[in-house]
Design a protein around this motif. Structure first.
Motif, PDB file in Angstrom:
ATOM      1  N   VAL A   9     -57.403 -23.588 -15.151  1.00  0.00           N
ATOM      2  CA  VAL A   9     -57.592 -24.995 -14.182  1.00  0.00           C
ATOM      3  C   VAL A   9     -57.573 -26.148 -15.086  1.00  0.00           C
ATOM      4  CG1 VAL A   9     -58.924 -26.121 -12.515  1.00  0.00           C
ATOM      5  CG2 VAL A   9     -58.331 -23.649 -12.054  1.00  0.00           C
ATOM      6  N   ILE A  10     -58.180 -25.907 -16.115  1.00  0.00           N
ATOM      7  CA  ILE A  10     -58.650 -26.960 -17.275  1.00  0.00           C
ATOM      8  C   ILE A  10     -57.085 -27.209 -17.751  1.00  0.00           C
ATOM      9  CG2 ILE A  10     -59.787 -27.618 -19.299  1.00  0.00           C
ATOM     10  CD1 ILE A  10     -61.912 -26.277 -18.184  1.00  0.00           C
ATOM     11  N   GLU A  11     -56.537 -26.085 -18.185  1.00  0.00           N
ATOM     12  CA  GLU A  11     -55.214 -26.402 -18.945  1.00  0.00           C
ATOM     13  C   GLU A  11     -54.218 -27.043 -17.843  1.00  0.00           C
ATOM     14  OE1 GLU A  11     -51.689 -23.538 -20.433  1.00  0.00           O
ATOM     15  OE2 GLU A  11     -53.778 -22.899 -20.709  1.00  0.00           O
ATOM     16  N   VAL A  12     -54.232 -26.699 -16.538  1.00  0.00           N
ATOM     17  CA  VAL A  12     -53.239 -27.322 -15.528  1.00  0.00           C
ATOM     18  C   VAL A  12     -53.667 -28.819 -15.507  1.00  0.00           C
ATOM     19  CG1 VAL A  12     -52.739 -27.428 -13.042  1.00  0.00           C
ATOM     20  CG2 VAL A  12     -52.783 -25.305 -14.389  1.00  0.00           C
ATOM     21  N   VAL A  13     -54.918 -29.145 -15.454  1.00  0.00           N
ATOM     22  CA  VAL A  13     -55.486 -30.363 -15.073  1.00  0.00           C
ATOM     23  C   VAL A  13     -55.093 -31.538 -16.406  1.00  0.00           C
ATOM     24  CG1 VAL A  13     -57.340 -31.958 -14.882  1.00  0.00           C
ATOM     25  CG2 VAL A  13     -57.133 -29.874 -13.514  1.00  0.00           C
ATOM     26  N   ASN A  14     -55.322 -30.650 -17.753  1.00  0.00           N
ATOM     27  CA  ASN A  14     -54.671 -31.552 -18.877  1.00  0.00           C
ATOM     28  C   ASN A  14     -53.263 -31.645 -19.078  1.00  0.00           C
ATOM     29  OD1 ASN A  14     -57.375 -31.654 -19.646  1.00  0.00           O
ATOM     30  ND2 ASN A  14     -57.594 -29.961 -20.737  1.00  0.00           N
ATOM     31  N   ASN A  20     -43.543 -30.218 -15.789  1.00  0.00           N
ATOM     32  CA  ASN A  20     -43.974 -28.864 -16.204  1.00  0.00           C
ATOM     33  C   ASN A  20     -45.011 -28.223 -15.158  1.00  0.00           C
ATOM     34  OD1 ASN A  20     -44.921 -26.428 -17.658  1.00  0.00           O
ATOM     35  ND2 ASN A  20     -45.832 -27.880 -19.110  1.00  0.00           N
ATOM     36  N   TYR A  21     -44.351 -27.444 -14.239  1.00  0.00           N
ATOM     37  CA  TYR A  21     -45.186 -26.875 -13.313  1.00  0.00           C
ATOM     38  C   TYR A  21     -45.470 -25.376 -13.784  1.00  0.00           C
ATOM     39  CZ  TYR A  21     -43.526 -30.451 -10.470  1.00  0.00           C
ATOM     40  OH  TYR A  21     -43.211 -31.833  -9.869  1.00  0.00           O
ATOM     41  N   SER A  22     -45.310 -24.961 -14.903  1.00  0.00           N
ATOM     42  CA  SER A  22     -45.599 -23.416 -15.218  1.00  0.00           C
ATOM     43  C   SER A  22     -47.356 -23.144 -15.188  1.00  0.00           C
ATOM     44  CB  SER A  22     -45.179 -23.150 -16.565  1.00  0.00           C
ATOM     45  OG  SER A  22     -45.778 -23.996 -17.528  1.00  0.00           O
ATOM     46  N   GLY A  23     -47.967 -24.381 -15.587  1.00  0.00           N
ATOM     47  CA  GLY A  23     -49.430 -24.160 -15.037  1.00  0.00           C
ATOM     48  C   GLY A  23     -49.954 -23.980 -13.926  1.00  0.00           C
ATOM     49  N   TRP A  24     -49.254 -24.549 -12.844  1.00  0.00           N
ATOM     50  CA  TRP A  24     -49.561 -24.709 -11.531  1.00  0.00           C
ATOM     51  C   TRP A  24     -49.245 -23.224 -10.804  1.00  0.00           C
ATOM     52  CZ3 TRP A  24     -52.811 -27.685  -9.488  1.00  0.00           C
ATOM     53  CH2 TRP A  24     -53.102 -29.089 -10.021  1.00  0.00           C
ATOM     54  N   VAL A  25     -48.007 -22.669 -11.279  1.00  0.00           N
ATOM     55  CA  VAL A  25     -47.573 -21.474 -11.089  1.00  0.00           C
ATOM     56  C   VAL A  25     -48.515 -20.577 -11.576  1.00  0.00           C
ATOM     57  CG1 VAL A  25     -45.258 -19.812 -11.047  1.00  0.00           C
ATOM     58  CG2 VAL A  25     -44.924 -22.212 -10.656  1.00  0.00           C
ATOM     59  N   SER A  26     -48.706 -20.618 -12.681  1.00  0.00           N
ATOM     60  CA  SER A  26     -49.620 -19.707 -13.180  1.00  0.00           C
ATOM     61  C   SER A  26     -50.989 -19.353 -12.389  1.00  0.00           C
ATOM     62  CB  SER A  26     -49.840 -19.764 -14.576  1.00  0.00           C
ATOM     63  OG  SER A  26     -50.831 -19.006 -15.244  1.00  0.00           O
ATOM     64  N   LEU A  27     -51.584 -20.683 -12.095  1.00  0.00           N
ATOM     65  CA  LEU A  27     -52.630 -20.716 -11.368  1.00  0.00           C
ATOM     66  C   LEU A  27     -52.638 -20.185  -9.945  1.00  0.00           C
ATOM     67  CD1 LEU A  27     -55.553 -21.669 -10.991  1.00  0.00           C
ATOM     68  CD2 LEU A  27     -54.767 -23.859 -10.256  1.00  0.00           C
TER      69      LEU A  27
END
Length: 151
Positions: A9-14, A20-27
């Motif tokens: 979550v911290i990585e997605v927020v940063n 870049n939606y890969s963080g959101w998809v991973s979450l």
């Protein structure tokens, strides 16, 4: 120490980039996937536990029948009677455990009632103990057919 989910979550927020939606998809995959994996694992564990309990039931019925067979030539003994009551209670408790684990399986009340009647009354107060043993074999077959192992 933050968990892996909070790190994600911290990585997605940063990451503030719009492309870049890969963080959101991973979450999303993590949050949705954990409950699914939990429920699938719970189902498999429950089936395994039911199968182990059915094995315990088979052993308990076998112990009752073995002890009953040893009583054919013996006279009435209070300790043997109480042992048969205890073995019968063990079978009842194992059936209740199976019922708790799998709500679709209900106790075969008639078979358990008949088992108790044979193990405590007919075996000790009847002259035809061989017939009582054969009835126990029949009830063992009924219990084995009632509780089937799942794959």
């Amino acid at each position: 120490m933050p968990s892996q989910l909070s790190n994600c979550v911290i990585e997605v927020v940063n990451q503030t980039g719009g492309a870049n939606y890969s963080g959101w998809v991973s979450l999303l995959i993590t949050v949705v996937g954990w409950p699914i994996v939990y429920f699938l694992g719970l189902r498999v564990n429950r089936k395994t536990e039911v199968n182990k309990t059915i094995d315990q039931l088979d052993d308990a019925v076998m112990n009752l029948r073995t002890h009953a067979s040893s009583l054919i030539d013996k006279d009435f003994s209070q300790s043997d009677y109480l042992t048969m009551v205890a073995l019968n209670n063990r079978i009842r408790v194992v059936c209740e455990r199976i019922e708790q684990l799998d709500l679709s399986l209900k106790k075969p009340k008639d078979a358990l009632r008949e088992l108790k009647k044979i193990a405590t009354d007919e075996l000790f107060h009847s002259k035809k103990k061989d017939e009582a043993i054969s009835k126990l074999l029949g009830l063992e077959y009924v219990l084995n057919n009632h509780y089937k192992k799942s794959m």
